[in-house]
Design a protein around this motif. Structure first.
Motif, short mmCIF file in Angstrom:
data_model
loop_
_atom_site.label_atom_id
_atom_site.label_comp_id
_atom_site.label_asym_id
_atom_site.label_seq_id
_atom_site.Cartn_x
_atom_site.Cartn_y
_atom_site.Cartn_z
N GLU A 161 0.79 -1.42 -0.01
CA GLU A 161 0.02 -0.18 0.18
C GLU A 161 0.94 1.18 0.14
N ARG A 162 2.06 1.02 0.47
CA ARG A 162 3.11 2.43 0.48
C ARG A 162 3.92 2.26 -0.55
N ASN A 163 4.20 1.17 -1.33
CA ASN A 163 5.12 1.00 -2.35
C ASN A 163 6.59 1.18 -1.88
N TYR A 164 6.77 0.24 -0.73
CA TYR A 164 8.23 0.14 -0.36
C TYR A 164 8.57 -0.98 0.22
N LEU A 165 9.71 -1.51 0.15
CA LEU A 165 10.32 -2.74 0.62
C LEU A 165 11.45 -2.71 1.70
N SER A 166 11.28 -3.03 2.60
CA SER A 166 12.42 -3.30 3.53
C SER A 166 13.19 -4.46 3.57
N LEU A 167 14.54 -4.42 3.50
CA LEU A 167 15.44 -5.46 3.37
C LEU A 167 16.41 -5.37 4.41
N VAL A 168 17.10 -6.43 4.99
CA VAL A 168 18.28 -6.59 5.75
C VAL A 168 19.00 -7.52 4.98
N LEU A 169 20.14 -7.21 4.44
CA LEU A 169 21.06 -8.00 3.71
C LEU A 169 22.31 -8.42 4.52
N PRO A 170 22.99 -9.22 4.55
CA PRO A 170 24.53 -9.58 5.03
C PRO A 170 25.56 -9.11 4.16
N SER A 171 26.43 -8.85 4.91
CA SER A 171 27.69 -8.76 3.96
C SER A 171 29.04 -8.93 4.74
N ALA A 172 30.16 -9.14 4.37
CA ALA A 172 31.21 -9.29 5.28
C ALA A 172 31.65 -8.18 6.45
N ALA A 173 30.90 -7.09 6.02
CA ALA A 173 31.11 -6.02 7.03
C ALA A 173 29.90 -5.73 8.28
N GLY A 174 29.07 -6.67 7.85
CA GLY A 174 27.66 -6.69 8.77
C GLY A 174 26.52 -6.69 7.85
N LYS A 175 25.33 -6.27 8.79
CA LYS A 175 24.10 -6.04 8.03
C LYS A 175 23.62 -4.87 7.30
N THR A 176 23.04 -4.90 6.29
CA THR A 176 22.74 -3.57 5.48
C THR A 176 21.28 -3.59 5.67
N ASN A 177 20.69 -2.45 6.23
CA ASN A 177 19.29 -2.28 6.38
C ASN A 177 18.92 -1.31 5.43
N MET A 178 17.76 -1.70 4.53
CA MET A 178 17.53 -0.85 3.48
C MET A 178 15.88 -0.58 3.31
N ARG A 179 15.52 0.59 3.25
CA ARG A 179 14.05 0.75 2.84
C ARG A 179 14.02 1.24 1.47
N ILE A 180 13.35 0.66 0.44
CA ILE A 180 13.56 0.93 -0.78
C ILE A 180 12.18 1.35 -1.26
N SER A 181 12.16 2.20 -2.40
CA SER A 181 11.05 2.23 -3.32
C SER A 181 10.62 1.22 -4.19
N ALA A 182 9.65 0.54 -4.07
CA ALA A 182 9.49 -0.73 -4.85
C ALA A 182 7.97 -1.07 -5.07
N GLU A 183 7.70 -1.84 -6.04
CA GLU A 183 6.29 -2.40 -6.63
C GLU A 183 6.23 -3.76 -6.39
N LYS A 184 5.45 -4.58 -5.57
CA LYS A 184 5.75 -6.01 -5.64
C LYS A 184 4.75 -6.32 -6.96
N LEU A 185 5.38 -7.10 -7.87
CA LEU A 185 4.68 -7.62 -8.98
C LEU A 185 3.88 -8.81 -8.94
N LYS A 186 2.93 -9.22 -9.46
CA LYS A 186 2.23 -10.37 -9.57
C LYS A 186 2.88 -11.19 -10.51
N ILE A 187 2.85 -12.37 -9.76
CA ILE A 187 3.75 -13.59 -10.42
C ILE A 187 2.78 -14.36 -11.41
N GLY A 188 3.14 -14.74 -12.48
CA GLY A 188 2.40 -15.56 -13.38
C GLY A 188 1.34 -15.07 -13.98
#
Length: 107
Positions: free
Chosen positions: A80-107
């Motif tokens: 409803e807000r068109n954003y995606l929150s991600l926590v991604l790992p890296s060698a330096a630690g975790k990267t917290n991200m809140r990004i503008s995104a639209e979830k697409l319908k699969i199929g």
């Protein structure tokens, strides 16, 4: 946020049909119960992530790292807000991200 293991992913940067490049991301994930989860997103730059290539590199590097070492990512989409929150790992630690995104319908 829900935790997932990355099984595979694919991405492409292409025109969204309105003259702007967007990142199209397809994810094959496994949740903490071992169930498969498929996700597709159209990700675009915003006031925080003003460089689409830097945004793409950060996401792809985190997904690659998670897949290689078999660690969890965290993901929540807010359609409803068109954003995606991600926590991604890296060698330096975790990267917290809140990004503008639209979830697409699969199929």
């Amino acid at each position: 946020m829900a935790k997932y293991k990355v099984k595979k992913f694919d991405h492409v940067i292409k025109d969204n049909g309105n003259g702007y490049d967007n990142l199209y991301l397809s994810l094959t994930l496994e949740n903490s119960a071992g169930n498969p989860a498929e996700r597709e997103y159209r990700i675009y730059k915003d006031d925080v992530w003003i460089n689409l290539q830097a945004l793409t590199d950060t996401i792809i590097n985190g997904l690659t790292f998670a897949k290689q070492i078999g660690t969890w990512i965290e993901l929540s989409d807010f359609e409803e807000r068109n954003y995606l929150s991600l926590v991604l790992p890296s060698a330096a630690g975790k990267t917290n991200m809140r990004i503008s995104a639209e979830k697409l319908k699969i199929g």
